[in-house]
Write an enzyme that holds these catalytic residues in place. Sequence first.
Site, mmCIF file in Angstrom:
data_model
loop_
_atom_site.group_PDB
_atom_site.id
_atom_site.type_symbol
_atom_site.label_atom_id
_atom_site.label_comp_id
_atom_site.label_asym_id
_atom_site.label_seq_id
_atom_site.Cartn_x
_atom_site.Cartn_y
_atom_site.Cartn_z
ATOM 1 N N LYS A 27 -10.311 -1.846 -18.272
ATOM 2 C CA LYS A 27 -10.644 -3.239 -18.585
ATOM 3 C C LYS A 27 -11.680 -3.254 -19.721
ATOM 4 O O LYS A 27 -12.087 -2.200 -20.195
ATOM 5 C CB LYS A 27 -11.160 -3.970 -17.351
ATOM 6 C CG LYS A 27 -10.414 -3.645 -16.063
ATOM 7 C CD LYS A 27 -8.923 -3.967 -16.048
ATOM 8 C CE LYS A 27 -8.356 -3.732 -14.662
ATOM 9 N NZ LYS A 27 -6.908 -3.604 -14.565
HETATM 10 C C1 LIG Z 1 -6.656 -3.450 -12.817
HETATM 11 C C2 LIG Z 1 -6.064 -4.551 -12.049
HETATM 12 C C3 LIG Z 1 -6.304 -4.695 -10.683
HETATM 13 C C4 LIG Z 1 -7.048 -3.668 -9.885
HETATM 14 O O1 LIG Z 1 -8.376 -3.518 -10.292
HETATM 15 P P1 LIG Z 1 -9.247 -2.300 -9.671
HETATM 16 O O2 LIG Z 1 -10.630 -2.629 -10.068
HETATM 17 O O3 LIG Z 1 -8.731 -1.048 -10.299
HETATM 18 O O4 LIG Z 1 -9.049 -2.317 -8.205
HETATM 19 C C5 LIG Z 1 -5.793 -5.810 -10.043
HETATM 20 N N1 LIG Z 1 -5.062 -6.726 -10.715
HETATM 21 C C6 LIG Z 1 -4.778 -6.609 -12.027
HETATM 22 C C7 LIG Z 1 -3.985 -7.666 -12.714
HETATM 23 C C8 LIG Z 1 -5.265 -5.504 -12.733
HETATM 24 O O5 LIG Z 1 -4.973 -5.374 -14.034
#
Ligand SMILES: *Cc1c(COP(=O)(O)O)cnc(C)c1O
Length: 379
Positions: free
Chosen positions: A185
């Site tokens: 992210k």
């Molecule tokens: C990355 C992601 C998640 C999960 O996030 P984590 O912090 O890795 O648990 C959930 N939903 C979406 C749309 C994502 O891109």
Amino acid sequence: MIPIIKPVMDEREVEAARRVILSGWITQGPEVAAFEREFAAFTGAELAVAVSNCTTALHLALLAAGISQGDEVITVSHSYIATANSIRYCGAIPVFVDIEPETFNIDPTLIEAAITPRTRAILCVHQMGMPCDLGRIVELGRRHGLVVIEDAACAIASEILIDGEWEKIGRPRGDVACFSFHPRKIMSTGDGGMLTTSKPEWAAKFRLLRQHGMSVPDTVRHGSPQVIFEDHPVVGYNYRMTDIQAAVGREQLKRLPVIVQARRQRASRYLEQLAAIPGLGLPVQPSYARSNWQSFCVRLPDGCHQRQVMQAMLDEEVSTRRGIMCAHREKAYSGMRHLHSLARSEEAQNRTVILPLYPQMTDTDQDRVVDALARACGR
Ligand SMILES: *Cc1c(COP(=O)(O)O)cnc(C)c1O
């Protein structure tokens, strides 16, 4: 090698982690509390609660909404699998609806037909940082008495136009928004997550459930001149963020404006340069949305083979990723019935490719990506 993304971190994050490590308090404590306040201020939310990742944030959001065995939650299959999995953690049933082909977000016109007497919530996703049509979804949710949960994992600092004003994703407009600080992210704490809400009773529930359902936070017990015995009124979880992560997150938050500006600049440059590739489909930003461009996703021209294009680019040392996955096509979902067409979701998974995008990218790096893609598509 040009990677898909690179964390933006330096000595400032190192110093923040070091300060906490030497402080004598390293798990959830004062740094987490400060990070929560600063994140709430950044998004414009009344309350923010930090957790171990966005998947646990989604789980707690659904629990606070009272989602349980046999309930239905309307969402997309076309998302990282954690979105659908969080619904299944509650024993509930994800009801998948299709996406809009250009934004890769839930198609709000398909939601109403998916509502049944068992529907309790809509879990919408701001996919790849592009805000979904939240105004419309929230209106639908209110009209049908459904909770609206925003999976904003990718959408930190993305903006949306609501009631004539631009605001950050996370205020929230639904009942709660969930964010991720995974390195894929746009800001990271290694792993980490955050919930934002304006409901004090939900925030209290998140705080209780993230720490084993313990009635007294250990920071309070630690600081008390009196002996305190805690109790555990409910079955909770260990979904805590550590103070080391939170200290890193606070530094990352300070960098966000610069990170987002650089990502937007790179995205505009991609949009200009990639227009020259015949038949290539470019991402569309609706008039109500300003993406943070967490991912830049293109639809390959007809006749281009996804795997071959990605391999040709990898041979030129340019990393790419396949478009967003579809949960319903995974073995973990093979036993479930899907009542609504997911043709556009499948098409997006099959035909799209995510290109490298990170603030440290130079014009030369970006030109290499564009050239490699043009060559790969020309084959
Ligand atoms: C990355 C992601 C998640 C999960 O996030 P984590 O912090 O890795 O648990 C959930 N939903 C979406 C749309 C994502 O891109």
